[in-house]
Design a protein around this motif. Structure first.
Motif, PDB file in Angstrom:
ATOM      1  N   ARG A 281       0.831  -1.210   0.000  1.00  0.00           N
ATOM      2  CA  ARG A 281       0.000   0.000   0.000  1.00  0.00           C
ATOM      3  C   ARG A 281       0.865   1.260   0.000  1.00  0.00           C
ATOM      4  O   ARG A 281       0.396   2.340  -0.389  1.00  0.00           O
ATOM      5  CB  ARG A 281      -0.941  -0.004   1.199  1.00  0.00           C
TER       6      ARG A 281
ATOM      7  N   ASP B 256      -4.527   4.979  -6.926  1.00  0.00           N
ATOM      8  CA  ASP B 256      -4.791   4.641  -5.528  1.00  0.00           C
ATOM      9  C   ASP B 256      -4.342   3.200  -5.280  1.00  0.00           C
ATOM     10  O   ASP B 256      -4.948   2.261  -5.810  1.00  0.00           O
ATOM     11  CB  ASP B 256      -6.284   4.788  -5.253  1.00  0.00           C
TER      12      ASP B 256
ATOM     13  N   ALA C  27      -7.053  -4.047  -4.216  1.00  0.00           N
ATOM     14  CA  ALA C  27      -8.368  -4.692  -4.089  1.00  0.00           C
ATOM     15  C   ALA C  27      -8.775  -5.311  -5.422  1.00  0.00           C
ATOM     16  O   ALA C  27      -9.294  -6.441  -5.469  1.00  0.00           O
ATOM     17  CB  ALA C  27      -9.409  -3.672  -3.634  1.00  0.00           C
ATOM     18  N   ASP C  28      -8.536  -4.582  -6.518  1.00  0.00           N
ATOM     19  CA  ASP C  28      -8.851  -5.113  -7.847  1.00  0.00           C
ATOM     20  C   ASP C  28      -8.079  -6.398  -8.124  1.00  0.00           C
ATOM     21  O   ASP C  28      -8.587  -7.314  -8.776  1.00  0.00           O
ATOM     22  CB  ASP C  28      -8.504  -4.088  -8.933  1.00  0.00           C
TER      23      ASP C  28
ATOM     24  N   ALA D 189      -7.083   0.700  -3.819  1.00  0.00           N
ATOM     25  CA  ALA D 189      -8.069   0.264  -4.809  1.00  0.00           C
ATOM     26  C   ALA D 189      -7.430  -0.711  -5.809  1.00  0.00           C
ATOM     27  O   ALA D 189      -8.051  -1.712  -6.198  1.00  0.00           O
ATOM     28  CB  ALA D 189      -8.645   1.474  -5.542  1.00  0.00           C
TER      29      ALA D 189
ATOM     30  N   SER E 182      -9.783   5.384 -16.986  1.00  0.00           N
ATOM     31  CA  SER E 182      -9.617   6.675 -16.314  1.00  0.00           C
ATOM     32  C   SER E 182      -9.629   7.839 -17.311  1.00  0.00           C
ATOM     33  O   SER E 182      -9.482   7.635 -18.499  1.00  0.00           O
ATOM     34  CB  SER E 182      -8.309   6.691 -15.530  1.00  0.00           C
TER      35      SER E 182
ATOM     36  N   ARG F 179      -7.442  -0.029 -15.036  1.00  0.00           N
ATOM     37  CA  ARG F 179      -7.737   1.273 -14.417  1.00  0.00           C
ATOM     38  C   ARG F 179      -7.322   2.412 -15.338  1.00  0.00           C
ATOM     39  O   ARG F 179      -8.012   3.436 -15.429  1.00  0.00           O
ATOM     40  CB  ARG F 179      -7.024   1.393 -13.073  1.00  0.00           C
TER      41      ARG F 179
END
Length: 284
Positions: free
Chosen positions: A237, A246, A252-253, A249, A284, A280
Motif C-alpha cells: 500500500r 490509488d 483490491a482489484d 483500490a 480513467s 484502471r
C-alpha cells in the motif's frame, strides 16, 4: 590432442591467438573440454538443432556443441582476437559454424534462423548476462525464437532467477523469469575451472519458455515489479504509490492484501496487479 576432437588444446589456442581474457569484456574462459561437453549435454539432444552461442572466446563450448551433433552453431563474438580461433573450428566443421562479429545486445538472430527455432547455449560474459536474459525474456511476440536458454551466470544471479516467493533473493528478475519460463539450476561450476578464476561460483541455468504465460502487458508488469521491489521493505500500500493510482483500490482489484510486501507476492499476484493497472488506466 583434446579429449573431444582433434583440434589443439585450448591453452595452445589462446597462446597462438593472444587471447588473454579481458576484464572489460567480462571474459572468463572455460578451458576444460570435458566440462564444456557437460554444459552442452545439459542442453539436451542437439541433433538437428541450431544453437546460438554468445561470447565463444577460444571456442571450447563451440567445439563441444559441434562434437555432440549440433546441426549449426551461430556464434556471436565481440572480441576480434577470437575470430581467427573460431575460423579454425569452422574449417574443422565445414558448413556448421557461422561466426558473427558484433555485440550480442544489438543482435537479432531471427534473420539467421529462416523461420526456425534456436537453442541458446552460452557461457555469458558476466557484464552483460542479466541484460541479455531480460531482453530474451521480454521478447514480443511470444513464444520466442528459442526453445530453451542454457546459460552460465554468477551463482547469486542464478539464485535470483529461480527464487520462489518468500525468499530473500526473490525479486524482479524472479518474477519475470517465472512469468515467461520454467527455470532450473542444473549444476554449479567452481571458480577454479575458469581462466582467470572469478571470485564467485557460477551456475548453469536452464530456462524453458512457457507456451502460454498468464496474459498481461509486459511493460506494465515490469513497472509494477519495479515499484514493488524498489521499496521491498514497505507494504504494498506504500510501495505502489509511485504508480500514480490509488494503491488500496488497485490491490483490491488484484485481490491482494495491502499489508503484504513484494517478496510475499507470487508471479500470479504480480500479473493480477499488472492487469488491474492496465484496466484502471483504460477507464480513467
Amino acid at each position: 590432442m583434446s579429449p573431444i576432437d582433434d583440434l589443439p588444446a585450448l591453452r595452445e589456442v589462446i597462446r597462438r591467438h593472444g587471447l588473454s581474457a579481458k576484464k572489460t569484456l567480462g571474459q572468463n574462459f572455460l578451458l576444460d573440454l570435458n566440462l564444456t561437453a557437460r554444459i552442452a549435454r545439459a542442453a539436451g539432444p542437439l541433433d538437428d538443432v541450431t544453437v546460438l552461442e554468445v561470447g565463444p572466446g577460444p571456442g571450447g563450448l563451440t567445439r563441444a556443441l559441434l562434437t555432440l551433433g549440433a546441426r549449426r552453431v551461430i556464434a556471436i563474438e565481440r572480441d576480434e582476437r577470437a575470430i581467427g580461433a573460431l575460423a579454425e573450428i569452422s574449417e574443422r566443421y565445414p558448413g556448421r559454424l557461422d561466426v558473427i562479429s558484433g555485440n550480442a545486445l544489438d543482435f537479432d538472430p531471427r534473420p539467421h534462423l529462416h523461420g526456425g527455432l534456436a537453442r541458446v547455449v552460452a557461457n555469458l560474459p558476466y557484464n552483460i548476462a542479466t541484460a541479455l536474459l531480460v531482453r530474451w525474456l521480454t521478447l514480443d511476440p511470444w513464444p520466442p525464437w528459442y526453445d530453451s536458454l542454457v546459460l552460465l551466470f554468477q551463482r547469486e544471479v542464478a539464485e535470483r532467477i529461480v527464487a520462489p516467493p518468500g525468499s530473500k533473493t526473490y525479486g524482479r528478475l524472479s518474477v519475470l523469469a517465472g512469468w515467461r519460463s520454467e527455470a532450473k539450476i542444473m549444476f554449479d561450476i567452481a571458480p577454479s575451472a575458469f581462466v582467470p578464476p572469478p571470485k564467485v561460483t557460477s551456475s548453469l541455468v536452464r530456462l524453458v519458455p512457457r507456451a502460454a504465460p498468464l496474459p498481461c502487458d509486459r511493460r506494465t508488469l515490469e513497472r509494477v515489479t519495479e515499484a514493488a521491489f524498489g521499496q521491498r521493505r514497505k507494504m504494498l500500500r506504500q510501495s505502489l504509490k509511485s504508480l500514480g493510482v490509488d494503491p488500496i483500490a488497485l490491490l483490491a482489484d488484484a485481490g491482494l492484501d495491502p499489508t503484504a510486501r513484494a517478496e510475499e507476492i507470487p508471479v500470479e499476484g504480480f500479473v493480477a496487479l499488472a492487469r488491474a493497472l492496465t484496466e484502471r488506466r483504460a477507464t480513467s
